[in-house]
Design a protein around this motif. Structure first.
Motif, PDB file in Angstrom:
ATOM      1  N   ALA A 124       0.824  -1.212   0.000  1.00 25.73           N
ATOM      2  CA  ALA A 124       0.000   0.000   0.000  1.00 25.73           C
ATOM      3  C   ALA A 124       0.857   1.260   0.000  1.00 25.73           C
ATOM      4  CB  ALA A 124      -0.933  -0.009   1.205  1.00 25.73           C
ATOM      5  N   VAL A 125       1.899   1.287   0.837  1.00 27.21           N
ATOM      6  CA  VAL A 125       2.731   2.489   0.966  1.00 27.21           C
ATOM      7  C   VAL A 125       3.517   2.769  -0.312  1.00 27.21           C
ATOM      8  CG1 VAL A 125       4.722   3.473   2.171  1.00 27.21           C
ATOM      9  CG2 VAL A 125       2.897   2.363   3.468  1.00 27.21           C
ATOM     10  N   TYR A 126       4.083   1.706  -0.910  1.00 23.22           N
ATOM     11  CA  TYR A 126       4.954   1.886  -2.071  1.00 23.22           C
ATOM     12  C   TYR A 126       4.271   1.563  -3.396  1.00 23.22           C
ATOM     13  CZ  TYR A 126       8.631   2.213   1.431  1.00 23.22           C
ATOM     14  OH  TYR A 126       9.401   2.601   2.500  1.00 23.22           O
ATOM     15  N   ASP A 127       2.982   1.192  -3.327  1.00 25.95           N
ATOM     16  CA  ASP A 127       2.229   0.847  -4.536  1.00 25.95           C
ATOM     17  C   ASP A 127       2.949  -0.242  -5.334  1.00 25.95           C
ATOM     18  OD1 ASP A 127       0.161   0.918  -6.366  1.00 25.95           O
ATOM     19  OD2 ASP A 127       1.017   2.564  -7.528  1.00 25.95           O
ATOM     20  N   ARG A 128       3.269  -1.327  -4.657  1.00 27.17           N
ATOM     21  CA  ARG A 128       3.990  -2.441  -5.277  1.00 27.17           C
ATOM     22  C   ARG A 128       3.123  -3.702  -5.291  1.00 27.17           C
ATOM     23  NH1 ARG A 128       9.588  -1.369  -5.202  1.00 27.17           N
ATOM     24  NH2 ARG A 128       9.818   0.894  -5.380  1.00 27.17           N
ATOM     25  N   SER A 129       3.421  -4.567  -6.233  1.00 24.61           N
ATOM     26  CA  SER A 129       2.742  -5.864  -6.313  1.00 24.61           C
ATOM     27  C   SER A 129       3.320  -6.797  -5.260  1.00 24.61           C
ATOM     28  CB  SER A 129       2.948  -6.473  -7.699  1.00 24.61           C
ATOM     29  OG  SER A 129       4.308  -6.844  -7.865  1.00 24.61           O
ATOM     30  N   PRO A 130       2.612  -7.907  -4.934  1.00 27.83           N
ATOM     31  CA  PRO A 130       3.174  -8.869  -3.978  1.00 27.83           C
ATOM     32  C   PRO A 130       4.560  -9.365  -4.389  1.00 27.83           C
ATOM     33  CG  PRO A 130       0.852  -9.315  -4.321  1.00 27.83           C
ATOM     34  CD  PRO A 130       1.231  -8.248  -5.306  1.00 27.83           C
ATOM     35  N   ALA A 131       4.762  -9.579  -5.684  1.00 30.41           N
ATOM     36  CA  ALA A 131       6.067 -10.051  -6.151  1.00 30.41           C
ATOM     37  C   ALA A 131       7.141  -8.995  -5.928  1.00 30.41           C
ATOM     38  CB  ALA A 131       5.995 -10.418  -7.632  1.00 30.41           C
ATOM     39  N   GLU A 132       6.791  -7.745  -6.164  1.00 31.06           N
ATOM     40  CA  GLU A 132       7.746  -6.654  -5.955  1.00 31.06           C
ATOM     41  C   GLU A 132       8.068  -6.475  -4.483  1.00 31.06           C
ATOM     42  OE1 GLU A 132       6.836  -3.626  -9.678  1.00 31.06           O
ATOM     43  OE2 GLU A 132       5.450  -3.674  -7.963  1.00 31.06           O
ATOM     44  N   VAL A 133       7.057  -6.648  -3.622  1.00 31.09           N
ATOM     45  CA  VAL A 133       7.292  -6.550  -2.181  1.00 31.09           C
ATOM     46  C   VAL A 133       8.224  -7.670  -1.728  1.00 31.09           C
ATOM     47  CG1 VAL A 133       6.216  -6.786   0.089  1.00 31.09           C
ATOM     48  CG2 VAL A 133       5.148  -5.345  -1.648  1.00 31.09           C
ATOM     49  N   ALA A 134       8.017  -8.864  -2.243  1.00 36.09           N
ATOM     50  CA  ALA A 134       8.879 -10.002  -1.889  1.00 36.09           C
ATOM     51  C   ALA A 134      10.319  -9.737  -2.326  1.00 36.09           C
ATOM     52  CB  ALA A 134       8.352 -11.278  -2.530  1.00 36.09           C
ATOM     53  N   GLU A 135      10.480  -9.140  -3.501  1.00 36.66           N
ATOM     54  CA  GLU A 135      11.824  -8.813  -3.987  1.00 36.66           C
ATOM     55  C   GLU A 135      12.474  -7.748  -3.103  1.00 36.66           C
ATOM     56  OE1 GLU A 135      14.090  -7.238  -8.061  1.00 36.66           O
ATOM     57  OE2 GLU A 135      11.910  -7.555  -8.036  1.00 36.66           O
ATOM     58  N   MET A 136      11.683  -6.736  -2.707  1.00 33.15           N
ATOM     59  CA  MET A 136      12.193  -5.700  -1.797  1.00 33.15           C
ATOM     60  C   MET A 136      12.684  -6.329  -0.507  1.00 33.15           C
ATOM     61  SD  MET A 136       9.248  -2.753  -2.175  1.00 33.15           S
ATOM     62  CE  MET A 136       9.751  -1.961  -0.647  1.00 33.15           C
ATOM     63  N   ARG A 137      11.915  -7.269   0.021  1.00 32.88           N
ATOM     64  CA  ARG A 137      12.274  -7.906   1.282  1.00 32.88           C
ATOM     65  C   ARG A 137      13.567  -8.715   1.144  1.00 32.88           C
ATOM     66  NH1 ARG A 137      11.025  -9.057   6.226  1.00 32.88           N
ATOM     67  NH2 ARG A 137      11.435 -11.120   7.080  1.00 32.88           N
ATOM     68  N   GLU A 138      13.723  -9.440   0.038  1.00 34.27           N
ATOM     69  CA  GLU A 138      14.935 -10.224  -0.168  1.00 34.27           C
ATOM     70  C   GLU A 138      16.163  -9.320  -0.239  1.00 34.27           C
ATOM     71  OE1 GLU A 138      15.515 -13.506  -0.070  1.00 34.27           O
ATOM     72  OE2 GLU A 138      13.433 -13.578   0.631  1.00 34.27           O
ATOM     73  N   GLN A 139      16.024  -8.202  -0.921  1.00 34.13           N
ATOM     74  CA  GLN A 139      17.143  -7.264  -1.012  1.00 34.13           C
ATOM     75  C   GLN A 139      17.500  -6.698   0.362  1.00 34.13           C
ATOM     76  OE1 GLN A 139      15.616  -4.466  -3.878  1.00 34.13           O
ATOM     77  NE2 GLN A 139      16.245  -5.705  -5.636  1.00 34.13           N
ATOM     78  N   LEU A 140      16.461  -6.401   1.142  1.00 28.99           N
ATOM     79  CA  LEU A 140      16.691  -5.879   2.487  1.00 28.99           C
ATOM     80  C   LEU A 140      17.393  -6.913   3.361  1.00 28.99           C
ATOM     81  CD1 LEU A 140      16.209  -3.648   4.623  1.00 28.99           C
ATOM     82  CD2 LEU A 140      14.033  -4.762   5.121  1.00 28.99           C
ATOM     83  N   LEU A 141      16.976  -8.167   3.268  1.00 27.99           N
ATOM     84  CA  LEU A 141      17.595  -9.226   4.061  1.00 27.99           C
ATOM     85  C   LEU A 141      19.084  -9.351   3.725  1.00 27.99           C
ATOM     86  CD1 LEU A 141      14.851 -12.025   3.974  1.00 27.99           C
ATOM     87  CD2 LEU A 141      15.450 -10.539   5.895  1.00 27.99           C
ATOM     88  N   GLU A 142      19.425  -9.183   2.462  1.00 27.44           N
ATOM     89  CA  GLU A 142      20.828  -9.258   2.055  1.00 27.44           C
ATOM     90  C   GLU A 142      21.631  -8.116   2.664  1.00 27.44           C
ATOM     91  OE1 GLU A 142      21.317  -9.459  -2.147  1.00 27.44           O
ATOM     92  OE2 GLU A 142      20.022 -11.227  -2.389  1.00 27.44           O
ATOM     93  N   VAL A 143      21.083  -6.914   2.614  1.00 24.47           N
ATOM     94  CA  VAL A 143      21.777  -5.748   3.183  1.00 24.47           C
ATOM     95  C   VAL A 143      21.945  -5.915   4.689  1.00 24.47           C
ATOM     96  CG1 VAL A 143      21.635  -3.266   3.594  1.00 24.47           C
ATOM     97  CG2 VAL A 143      20.963  -4.197   1.374  1.00 24.47           C
TER      98      VAL A 143
END
Length: 230
Positions: free
Chosen positions: A68-87
């Motif tokens: 809702a905040v970033y206007d992203r699809s579920p797949a995009e949110v999952a990708e954001m989370r994976e990138q965050l976990l790596e960082v």
């Protein structure tokens, strides 16, 4: 040089327990603190900033919230989370679930009571105790996925560090403490602090966001240099 002779620097860290970049940023900042031991006497206070002040008591799914905040699809949110976990893992603060059984769904909570407890810890027990509580709340939220929007969970986390539960219960019911937190939050807005983490050094210099340790280290050294130059 004795501890009394070291140059002193005060750092206020505006931060929210729900903010992954705040956990990452402090992990990096702590590395800089370690490198500066015996060189600069650095006092650290955590200041209140609610990313989601209108979050209801029951919280909200992290995936739904981010979509809702970033206007992203579920797949995009999952990708954001994976990138965050790596960082986060690279910084030294892994955010994968480390509890027992199936990992609970990541959830967002209202953090006002957490900020009240952190302010109480600073006032009553001091900066080191406040930092210990802040780190414990980061771990409880990101690694253990505990419901830190619930008072009983907050009290459990803090009591495990040795804080007095009765005193904390009284603090959370203290209207004056809540007002003090709201005033600090307003001070942040009036100072144009609109994202976290924000590191304010000696009430004057801003280091925004989660930086590499050397950025914090060299900024602190530069502040000392400027203060000594008059």
């Amino acid at each position: 040089m004795s501890a009394e002779e070291l140059p002193k620097v005060a750092v206020d860290i505006w931060s929210d327990v729900m903010c992954p970049w705040c956990a990452i940023g402090y992990t990096q900042f702590a590395k800089a603190l370690k490198e500066l031991e015996g060189e600069i006497d650095i006092e650290v206070r955590f200041m209140p900033f609610e990313l989601n002040p209108d979050m209801p008591p029951e919280g909200r799914s992290q995936a739904e919230h981010l979509a809702a905040v970033y206007d992203r699809s579920p797949a995009e949110v999952a990708e954001m989370r994976e990138q965050l976990l790596e960082v986060a893992a690279h910084a030294g603060f892994p955010m994968e679930y480390d509890g027992e059984g199936e990992p609970p769904e990541p959830w967002m909570w209202n953090t006002f009571d957490a900020h009240k407890l952190l302010r109480w810890a600073l006032t009553v027990e001091g900066m080191e105790a406040q930092t210990a509580l802040k780190l414990a709340l980061f771990r409880a939220h990101f690694q253990q996925r505990r419901r830190i929007g619930k008072r009983s969970v907050l009290l459990d986390v803090a009591e495990n560090l040795g804080f007095d539960r009765k005193a904390m219960e009284a603090a959370l019911e203290d209207e004056a403490l809540g007002i003090a937190v709201r005033l600090e939050e307003r001070r942040a807005r009036e100072s144009n602090i609109n994202s976290v983490p924000s590191f304010i050094i000696n009430d004057r210099y801003l280091v925004p966001g989660a930086q590499e340790p050397e950025v914090y280290r060299e900024t602190l050294r530069k502040v000392v240099e400027l203060s000594q130059a008059g």
